[in-house]
Design a protein around this motif. Structure first.
Motif, short mmCIF file in Angstrom:
data_model
loop_
_atom_site.label_atom_id
_atom_site.label_comp_id
_atom_site.label_asym_id
_atom_site.label_seq_id
_atom_site.Cartn_x
_atom_site.Cartn_y
_atom_site.Cartn_z
N LEU A 89 0.83 -1.20 0.00
CA LEU A 89 0.00 0.00 0.00
C LEU A 89 0.87 1.26 0.00
N PHE A 92 2.68 1.69 -3.29
CA PHE A 92 1.75 2.11 -4.33
C PHE A 92 1.36 3.58 -4.14
N VAL A 183 -6.33 -3.72 -7.46
CA VAL A 183 -5.93 -2.32 -7.21
C VAL A 183 -5.40 -1.68 -8.49
N SER A 261 -7.28 1.77 -2.83
CA SER A 261 -6.24 0.78 -2.49
C SER A 261 -6.41 0.31 -1.04
#
Lengths: 316, 304
Positions: A89, A92, A183, A261
């Motif tokens: 996470l 990203f 995602v 996400s």
């Protein structure tokens, strides 16, 4: 010219033609060729992987330290605190700036440049419908974005899968792989549609890119402002509202992607490798809000693109 | 017939671009003539399915509009008036891509791209970016992309737009070659009468959104009454009197050139002229049916 030699070169075409259903693929393939040929695309995608590269290096050194420490306690403690999906996470989220660059490289000129050169007359005078054109252009942006955004994640996922299965990488969240794919797909689909809508409004890819970047930065500024407000408010406010809940932090072009996400991965990213455990994080936003806003933005952008794409000439 | 329209009307709000256009366009090279803003491009766009008519019907190559635009566009090639190309492509890539858009397999599209570019005189420049082309080359590549999939009907919108005299000659030669040697029906939309006269056999005249005339150019140029033009080696006294005595009525005279109103049949008129010349001792250098210029014919059609 049509001289005696040239004359022999032209004749009617009586061969087979491909199915009309696949015309969008011709449009998409052309966009893919253009996107993948751009060096900037690969550079931006690589820069988007910086967090994972640093993390992979750290993990490598931690792994090496196990061999120097016969008890292995330090490494065990380290891995017991590791929440793998949070790493994805955070990586990203950090890659969102490069995501913007990728979107601009791949999508800003997709329709705007066609507007500039009257290319729509070429497309639409052939047996290609407006839907074929738009869908082809959309896929032409979507696939490179999936590749550009997905490669860093795929790299780190594969690295972890090969080295840390015994450290609980798969056991922690067996569905992490499919969640990451979701995602990337959601983010790419969202950005592709938005940039198509913006691109269709302009006659220059650069201007369209500038407009998209401007919207991203302005909404991003608002998002950061709301983040500051959130951190200023007491952790357990006696009057929980939309501001103190942190939901407004997600109201930006990339904020929605970050919110999405968090929802898909099921974490607020509070166990970051680089952040002390237990530090305050913006909570996971309500799914209805994030997906509702994303759907609204997508529908609006698609409607704009559909309205703007016409076989009309730009008289200069 | 390649195109049939029946009471075709197109309106943009209060503005009527086409009104009750009814025509039948046969195979061959047909000129769509009319002043700027006459509705020529609108008619082409209706035939391509870009614009939906407000009323009336039309059929292209036997397919009714509204029932199969894709099928129509498969059989059509369109060369727009304005510059158009796909950015970032060389000529050969652009034309091959246009072929693929029309459904050609990629290998065939590339092969035909080379052939068509050679035919259009761009063989030497086929690997250059289209953006770097001159105006004349851009006109030719528009024709090449329209031809690549082997259409049965070509719609050319102002094909000589922006060309210098040499480029214009070459483009007209190409258009004539496509229509008269390659068996492709062509509709050339233009306001330039010499271009139409040079390439087409028949014209459709449109003005103010209405169809004003249609027919063979040779027929349109004919003058009512079948007059004849006579040219003598030199003016001879007594020639006019001899003609008059045989019933020939003088319509005009300029030095040794005369125009006489025709008699009941063309051969009777010719015989009367020749007999008058022999009787008056005049030498006839030319004796042809009189006709007006295409410009005069079109002006009459447009002005009613």
């Amino acid at each position: 010219m049509a001289d005696s030699v040239g004359d022999l070169s032209y004749r009617g075409y009586f061969g087979n033609t491909l199915s009309e259903r696949g015309r969008w693929l011709v449009v998409a393939k052309q966009s893919w060729k253009t996107a993948f040929k751009k060096r900037g695309f690969w550079v931006a995608s690589s820069f988007g992987a910086w967090y994972f590269i640093v993390l992979a290096a750290i993990l490598y050194f931690v792994e090496q330290s196990v061999t120097m420490d016969p008890t292995g306690n330090g490494a065990e403690r380290f891995y017991s605190q590791m929440v793998w999906k949070d790493q994805f996470l955070i990586g990203f989220t950090f890659a969102q700036l490069m995501c913007l660059v990728l979107v601009l490289i791949v999508g800003a000129g997709s329709i705007a440049n066609d507007n500039r050169t009257n290319a729509l007359l070429v497309y639409l005078s052939k047996p290609v419908s407006k839907l074929d054109y738009l869908f082809g252009k959309w896929m032409g942006v979507l696939v490179p974005l999936v590749v550009g955004l997905g490669l860093p994640l795929a790299f780190f996922y594969t690295y972890c899968l090969m080295n840390f299965r015994e450290r609980g990488f798969l056991e922690q969240d067996p569905w992490l792989g499919p969640k990451l794919i979701a995602v990337v797909l959601f983010a790419a689909a969202y950005h592709s549609t938005l940039i198509l809508g913006v691109s269709s409004l302009f006659n220059s890819g650069r201007v369209a890119g500038g407009a998209y970047a401007a919207v991203t930065f302005v909404t991003g500024f608002f998002s950061q402002l709301m983040l500051a407000v959130f951190f200023q408010s007491p952790p357990e406010s006696s009057r929980p509202g939309i501001v103190s809940s942190g939901a407004l932090h997600y109201l930006s072009v990339d904020g929605l992607v970050v919110g999405m996400s968090k929802i898909v991965l099921g974490t607020d990213g509070g166990n970051a490798f680089t952040v002390a455990r237990g530090s305050r994080q913006v909570p996971i936003p309500p799914a209805w809000m994030i997906f509702g806003l994303m759907a609204l933005a997508i529908a609006l952008a698609w409607a704009v693109a559909s309205w703007r794409v016409k076989a009309v000439e730009v008289v200069k | 017939m390649v195109v049939t329209t029946s009471n075709l009307s197109v309106r943009y709000g209060a503005f009527t671009a086409l009104q009750d256009v009814t025509c039948q366009i046969p195979e061959g090279c047909i000129g769509l003539l009319g002043p700027n803003g006459a509705g020529k491009t609108t008619l082409l766009k209706v035939l391509l399915g870009f614009i939906k008519p407000s009323s009336g019907t039309a059929a292209v190559l036997g397919v009714t509009l509204g029932s199969g635009e894709r099928k129509i566009r498969q059989m059509l090639g369109y060369m727009p008036e304005q510059d158009c190309h796909i950015p970032g492509l060389s000529a050969v890539q652009f034309v091959a891509f246009a072929g693929e858009l029309a459904g050609l397999p990629s290998g065939q599209a590339l092969r035909r791209s080379h052939e068509v570019l050679e035919y259009c005189g761009l063989g030497e420049a086929r690997y250059r970016l289209v953006e770097s082309y001159s105006t004349g080359m851009k006109q030719r590549i528009k024709l090449a992309q329209a031809l690549v999939h082997g259409p049965r009907l070509l719609l050319l919108d102002e094909p000589t737009n922006g060309l210098d005299p040499l480029g214009r000659e070459e483009m007209l030669e190409l258009v004539r070659s496509v229509s008269h040697e390659k068996g492709v029906s062509v509709i050339v939309s233009s306001h330039l009468l010499p271009d139409i006269e040079r390439t087409c056999d028949e014209v459709v005249v449109v003005s103010g959104g209405r169809m004003r005339a249609q027919g063979l150019i040779s027929d349109l140029k004919k003058i009512a009454g079948q007059p004849v033009d006579v040219e003598l080696r030199e003016p001879v006294e007594g020639f006019l009197a001899a003609c008059s005595s045989r019933g020939l009525q003088l319509m005009g005279q300029e030095h040794a050139r005369f125009r006489f109103q025709g008699l009941d049949r063309p051969d009777t008129t010719s015989r009367a002229v020749l007999e008058s010349a022999r009787a008056s001792g005049a030498q006839v250098r030319r004796l042809v049916p009189a006709e007006r210029s295409l410009e005069e014919a079109i002006l009459e059609a447009v002005n009613g």
